[in-house]
Design a protein around this motif. Structure first.
Motif, PDB file in Angstrom:
ATOM      1  N   ILE A  31       0.841  -1.195   0.000  1.00 25.83           N
ATOM      2  CA  ILE A  31       0.000   0.000   0.000  1.00 25.83           C
ATOM      3  C   ILE A  31       0.883   1.254   0.000  1.00 25.83           C
ATOM      4  CG2 ILE A  31      -1.699   1.306   1.317  1.00 25.83           C
ATOM      5  CD1 ILE A  31      -2.830  -1.163  -0.036  1.00 25.83           C
ATOM      6  N   ALA A  32       2.000   1.196   0.707  1.00 24.54           N
ATOM      7  CA  ALA A  32       2.932   2.328   0.723  1.00 24.54           C
ATOM      8  C   ALA A  32       3.453   2.620  -0.680  1.00 24.54           C
ATOM      9  CB  ALA A  32       4.093   2.045   1.670  1.00 24.54           C
ATOM     10  N   LEU A  51      -2.364   5.934   2.441  1.00 17.88           N
ATOM     11  CA  LEU A  51      -1.739   5.841   3.763  1.00 17.88           C
ATOM     12  C   LEU A  51      -2.785   5.555   4.836  1.00 17.88           C
ATOM     13  CD1 LEU A  51       0.898   8.740   3.689  1.00 17.88           C
ATOM     14  CD2 LEU A  51       1.286   6.282   3.417  1.00 17.88           C
ATOM     15  N   GLY A  52      -4.001   6.031   4.626  1.00 20.36           N
ATOM     16  CA  GLY A  52      -5.087   5.710   5.548  1.00 20.36           C
ATOM     17  C   GLY A  52      -5.420   4.232   5.519  1.00 20.36           C
ATOM     18  N   VAL A  53      -5.406   3.628   4.332  1.00 21.44           N
ATOM     19  CA  VAL A  53      -5.626   2.177   4.231  1.00 21.44           C
ATOM     20  C   VAL A  53      -4.536   1.423   4.992  1.00 21.44           C
ATOM     21  CG1 VAL A  53      -5.739   0.216   2.643  1.00 21.44           C
ATOM     22  CG2 VAL A  53      -6.841   2.382   2.030  1.00 21.44           C
ATOM     23  N   ALA A  54      -3.287   1.873   4.828  1.00 23.37           N
ATOM     24  CA  ALA A  54      -2.176   1.245   5.553  1.00 23.37           C
ATOM     25  C   ALA A  54      -2.359   1.396   7.056  1.00 23.37           C
ATOM     26  CB  ALA A  54      -0.845   1.871   5.122  1.00 23.37           C
ATOM     27  N   VAL A  89       7.984   2.552   6.302  1.00 23.56           N
ATOM     28  CA  VAL A  89       7.696   3.073   4.968  1.00 23.56           C
ATOM     29  C   VAL A  89       6.377   3.843   4.936  1.00 23.56           C
ATOM     30  CG1 VAL A  89       9.085   1.392   3.737  1.00 23.56           C
ATOM     31  CG2 VAL A  89       6.700   0.858   4.242  1.00 23.56           C
ATOM     32  N   THR A  90       5.415   3.465   5.783  1.00 24.68           N
ATOM     33  CA  THR A  90       4.110   4.128   5.738  1.00 24.68           C
ATOM     34  C   THR A  90       4.049   5.365   6.628  1.00 24.68           C
ATOM     35  OG1 THR A  90       3.253   2.634   7.454  1.00 24.68           O
ATOM     36  CG2 THR A  90       2.864   2.024   5.159  1.00 24.68           C
ATOM     37  N   TYR A  91       4.695   5.310   7.787  1.00 22.26           N
ATOM     38  CA  TYR A  91       4.660   6.426   8.724  1.00 22.26           C
ATOM     39  C   TYR A  91       5.774   7.442   8.455  1.00 22.26           C
ATOM     40  CZ  TYR A  91       1.301   4.106  11.832  1.00 22.26           C
ATOM     41  OH  TYR A  91       0.174   3.516  12.356  1.00 22.26           O
ATOM     42  N   VAL A  92       6.851   6.998   7.819  1.00 18.36           N
ATOM     43  CA  VAL A  92       8.029   7.861   7.705  1.00 18.36           C
ATOM     44  C   VAL A  92       8.429   8.117   6.251  1.00 18.36           C
ATOM     45  CG1 VAL A  92      10.456   8.163   8.326  1.00 18.36           C
ATOM     46  CG2 VAL A  92       8.880   7.070   9.941  1.00 18.36           C
ATOM     47  N   PHE A  93       8.757   7.070   5.504  1.00 19.49           N
ATOM     48  CA  PHE A  93       9.426   7.275   4.225  1.00 19.49           C
ATOM     49  C   PHE A  93       8.543   7.991   3.197  1.00 19.49           C
ATOM     50  CE2 PHE A  93      11.441   6.270   0.214  1.00 19.49           C
ATOM     51  CZ  PHE A  93      12.779   6.440   0.512  1.00 19.49           C
ATOM     52  N   VAL A  94       7.341   7.466   2.977  1.00 17.39           N
ATOM     53  CA  VAL A  94       6.447   8.111   2.003  1.00 17.39           C
ATOM     54  C   VAL A  94       6.068   9.525   2.451  1.00 17.39           C
ATOM     55  CG1 VAL A  94       4.210   7.974   0.843  1.00 17.39           C
ATOM     56  CG2 VAL A  94       5.585   5.903   1.137  1.00 17.39           C
ATOM     57  N   PRO A  95       5.671   9.730   3.719  1.00 20.38           N
ATOM     58  CA  PRO A  95       5.378  11.103   4.151  1.00 20.38           C
ATOM     59  C   PRO A  95       6.577  12.036   4.055  1.00 20.38           C
ATOM     60  CG  PRO A  95       4.453   9.527   5.700  1.00 20.38           C
ATOM     61  CD  PRO A  95       5.324   8.752   4.768  1.00 20.38           C
ATOM     62  N   ALA A  96       7.777  11.525   4.330  1.00 23.13           N
ATOM     63  CA  ALA A  96       8.968  12.365   4.216  1.00 23.13           C
ATOM     64  C   ALA A  96       9.155  12.832   2.785  1.00 23.13           C
ATOM     65  CB  ALA A  96      10.206  11.600   4.689  1.00 23.13           C
ATOM     66  N   TYR A  97       8.930  11.941   1.831  1.00 20.82           N
ATOM     67  CA  TYR A  97       9.016  12.344   0.430  1.00 20.82           C
ATOM     68  C   TYR A  97       7.993  13.441   0.130  1.00 20.82           C
ATOM     69  CZ  TYR A  97       8.448  12.430  -4.589  1.00 20.82           C
ATOM     70  OH  TYR A  97       8.347  12.864  -5.881  1.00 20.82           O
ATOM     71  N   TRP A 144       5.055  10.851  10.972  1.00 21.02           N
ATOM     72  CA  TRP A 144       5.230  11.847   9.920  1.00 21.02           C
ATOM     73  C   TRP A 144       4.094  11.826   8.918  1.00 21.02           C
ATOM     74  CZ3 TRP A 144       8.196  15.792  10.630  1.00 21.02           C
ATOM     75  CH2 TRP A 144       9.261  15.684  11.530  1.00 21.02           C
ATOM     76  N   ASN A 145       3.307  10.741   8.884  1.00 19.13           N
ATOM     77  CA  ASN A 145       2.104  10.762   8.054  1.00 19.13           C
ATOM     78  C   ASN A 145       1.115  11.790   8.596  1.00 19.13           C
ATOM     79  OD1 ASN A 145       1.741   9.218  10.353  1.00 19.13           O
ATOM     80  ND2 ASN A 145       0.593   7.588   9.332  1.00 19.13           N
ATOM     81  N   ALA A 146       0.977  11.829   9.931  1.00 23.11           N
ATOM     82  CA  ALA A 146       0.102  12.826  10.548  1.00 23.11           C
ATOM     83  C   ALA A 146       0.681  14.230  10.393  1.00 23.11           C
ATOM     84  CB  ALA A 146      -0.106  12.501  12.027  1.00 23.11           C
TER      85      ALA A 146
END
Length: 241
Positions: A31-32, A51-54, A89-97, A144-146
């Motif tokens: 999902i990420a 990210l909500g699904v994750a 990857v879901t809480y940090v990496f994708v949101p950081a990008y 970091w998603n939040a």
């Protein structure tokens, strides 16, 4: 004796069911990838929807794993390690990008802060003291998603957003307590009610592509402040009681 031991061994069906929970958890990483693809296209609302699904997967895989006794049925597979990999990857990496690529930060600071988010979050995930005895997080818990969601929601001037991200990076290692929405027992009824309100409003924000009124924004920010600082406020109030 051997027949008694054999009778205690999990059946193939039970082992398959237990392993399917690990597969379900691992799907969070898939999902990420979908969220990242939307981020690369700058479809930010769609990214947050994935990210909500994750987040939903992360919320329900643990109870299912405990129900099926996955830890003992599949002892060669670590659900804890798998969960950390997916969470990163879901809480940090994708949101950081998203934070770096969205133009919300000062251009000169954005890549440096992106690196800081990744490095400090990796260290936080490895810290065995990340949770207090009462299940509160210690420091900013690398959500970091939040943080990215609120950056898009508030859409502050780049300087302000840059200062906010810098503060959160520093707060990762400041030992204040942040509420775990599910595991903290104290006032759980209130916490879960607030989370339900947040979820409804969050879906509305994404449906409106972040174009919402001040009222929705104020409620969402108030909930975030409660999650972040309720423990400190309660401790302060008790000290004066």
């Amino acid at each position: 004796m051997d027949s008694q031991e054999d009778s205690l061994k999990p059946t193939p069906a039970i082992r398959a069911a237990a392993f399917s929970v690990h597969i379900f958890t691992a799907f969070g990483a898939a999902i990420a990838l979908l969220a990242m693809l939307e981020a690369v296209r700058e479809h930010w609302a769609a990214m947050f929807q994935w990210l909500g699904v994750a987040l939903i997967i992360d919320a329900i895989d643990g109870p299912i794993a405990r129900r099926l006794n996955v830890k003992n049925v599949q002892p060669n597979w670590s659900g804890d390690v798998l969960d950390l990999v997916v969470d990163f990857v879901t809480y940090v990496f994708v949101p950081a990008y998203a934070i770096v690529a969205s133009g919300l930060l000062l251009p000169v600071a954005a890549p440096l802060l992106g690196i800081a988010i990744i490095v400090t979050s990796a260290l936080y995930f490895a810290d065995l003291r990340m949770k207090a005895d009462d299940n509160h997080f210690r420091g900013f818990p690398a959500l970091w998603n939040a943080a990215a969601f609120y950056l898009f929601l508030l859409h502050w001037p780049p300087l302000w957003s840059t200062l906010l991200v810098t503060a959160l990076v520093v707060l990762t290692f400041v030992p204040f307590h942040v509420l775990h929405p599910v595991r903290v027992v104290r006032l759980r009824w209130l916490t879960m009610s607030l989370i339900a309100i947040w979820a409804v409003l969050g879906l509305y924000v994404l449906e409106m592509d972040f174009r919402v009124g001040a009222g929705v924004t104020i409620v969402l920010c108030a909930i975030a402040l409660w999650i972040s600082f309720s423990d400190a406020l309660i401790r302060l109030a008790r000290s004066f009681a």
